[in-house]
Design a protein around this motif. Structure first.
Motif, PDB file in Angstrom:
ATOM      1  N   THR A 130      25.224  -2.198  36.161  1.00 30.61           N
ATOM      2  CA  THR A 130      24.658  -1.533  37.376  1.00 30.61           C
ATOM      3  C   THR A 130      25.998  -0.760  37.849  1.00 30.61           C
ATOM      4  O   THR A 130      25.641   0.553  38.031  1.00 30.61           O
ATOM      5  N   ALA A 131      26.829  -1.605  38.186  1.00 30.57           N
ATOM      6  CA  ALA A 131      28.007  -0.808  38.953  1.00 30.57           C
ATOM      7  C   ALA A 131      28.762   0.195  38.017  1.00 30.57           C
ATOM      8  O   ALA A 131      29.208   1.111  38.529  1.00 30.57           O
ATOM      9  N   LYS A 132      28.860  -0.278  36.590  1.00 27.57           N
ATOM     10  CA  LYS A 132      29.310   0.524  35.582  1.00 27.57           C
ATOM     11  C   LYS A 132      28.545   1.969  35.635  1.00 27.57           C
ATOM     12  O   LYS A 132      29.056   2.983  35.436  1.00 27.57           O
ATOM     13  N   GLU A 133      27.425   1.726  35.546  1.00 26.02           N
ATOM     14  CA  GLU A 133      26.372   2.786  35.406  1.00 26.02           C
ATOM     15  C   GLU A 133      26.663   3.800  36.484  1.00 26.02           C
ATOM     16  O   GLU A 133      26.819   5.278  36.560  1.00 26.02           O
ATOM     17  N   ILE A 134      26.753   3.340  37.905  1.00 30.85           N
ATOM     18  CA  ILE A 134      27.060   4.134  39.029  1.00 30.85           C
ATOM     19  C   ILE A 134      28.035   4.788  38.974  1.00 30.85           C
ATOM     20  O   ILE A 134      28.383   6.256  39.209  1.00 30.85           O
ATOM     21  N   VAL A 141      30.275   2.622  44.582  1.00 30.80           N
ATOM     22  CA  VAL A 141      29.995   1.551  44.143  1.00 30.80           C
ATOM     23  C   VAL A 141      30.566   0.398  45.162  1.00 30.80           C
ATOM     24  O   VAL A 141      30.570  -0.765  44.900  1.00 30.80           O
ATOM     25  N   SER A 142      30.680   0.886  46.513  1.00 30.01           N
ATOM     26  CA  SER A 142      31.233  -0.046  47.388  1.00 30.01           C
ATOM     27  C   SER A 142      30.434  -1.120  47.842  1.00 30.01           C
ATOM     28  O   SER A 142      30.827  -2.023  48.346  1.00 30.01           O
ATOM     29  N   ALA A 143      29.147  -0.912  47.606  1.00 27.92           N
ATOM     30  CA  ALA A 143      28.152  -2.390  47.929  1.00 27.92           C
ATOM     31  C   ALA A 143      28.207  -3.316  46.518  1.00 27.92           C
ATOM     32  O   ALA A 143      27.666  -4.507  47.007  1.00 27.92           O
ATOM     33  N   PHE A 144      28.590  -2.953  45.709  1.00 27.08           N
ATOM     34  CA  PHE A 144      28.572  -3.675  44.465  1.00 27.08           C
ATOM     35  C   PHE A 144      29.927  -4.650  44.348  1.00 27.08           C
ATOM     36  O   PHE A 144      29.998  -5.564  43.400  1.00 27.08           O
ATOM     37  N   VAL A 145      31.122  -4.014  44.528  1.00 28.15           N
ATOM     38  CA  VAL A 145      32.479  -4.469  43.851  1.00 28.15           C
ATOM     39  C   VAL A 145      33.369  -4.490  45.033  1.00 28.15           C
ATOM     40  O   VAL A 145      33.066  -3.618  46.078  1.00 28.15           O
TER      41      VAL A 145
END
Ligand code: PNS
Length: 159
Positions: A130-134, A141-145
């Motif tokens: 999902t992070a890559k798609e965003i 992507v700050s909420a993911f990584v």
């Protein structure tokens, strides 16, 4: 000395992975993050880049280190003299694949066991894909990584 392997693709490492790593580091004497170097997949980051990012984001955990591996996970576990494989479970949908993988690993190597840690609810929606798609669409992507990884993703997708 109780040593565990936390294996995965980590393409890239997410905040959910970091939560599992941190919690595992409190349970085991040593945690080795096993980064799969899979020649059949075209990852966003090379195994070396993924190991470097993992090393950086876990630098405050003295009993954690990241290593690339290829081939069978249980062989890597044996080489590192680890007796436990850690996997995170985010939702019921993860369970079927994880159950099959843990039973397969146990069948081929009964001395290595799998331990599941359930993801914190705040990270249950987080995944590398999902992070890559965003990031591929220029999204935040700050909420993911972690911030360092967000920067690296931004650079990679702007090439
Ligand atoms: O982060 P991922 O992609 O869900 O991690 C999957 C991983 C790396 C744990 C899994 O693909 C793996 O262990 N691969 C190594 C090959 C192997 O041992 N296969 C047999 C067990 S299914």
């Amino acid at each position: 000395m109780k040593r565990a392997i936390y294996p995965g693709s980590f393409d890239p490492v997410t905040v959910g992975h970091i939560d599992i790593i941190t919690r595992s580091s409190c349970i085991f004497d040593e945690v080795i993050i096993g980064v799969l170097n899979n020649s059949q997949k075209a990852p966003l980051f090379t195994a070396e880049e993924r190991v470097r990012m993992l090393t950086e984001v876990t630098r405050e955990l003295p009993n954690v280190r990241a290593e690339a591996f290829s081939g069978l996970l249980v062989d890597f576990a044996k080489k590192e003299e680890a007796t436990v494989i850690i996997r995170g479970l985010r939702a019921v949908t993860d369970f079927e694949y994880e159950l099959q993988m843990s039973q397969t690993n146990r069948q081929i190597c009964p001395e290595v066991d799998t331990l599941f840690l359930t993801a914190n609810v705040e990270y249950s929606y987080v995944s590398s894909s999902t992070a890559k798609e965003i990031a591929s669409f220029g999204g935040d992507v700050s909420a993911f990584v972690p911030p360092l990884v967000a920067q690296e993703m931004k650079k990679r997708f702007s090439i």
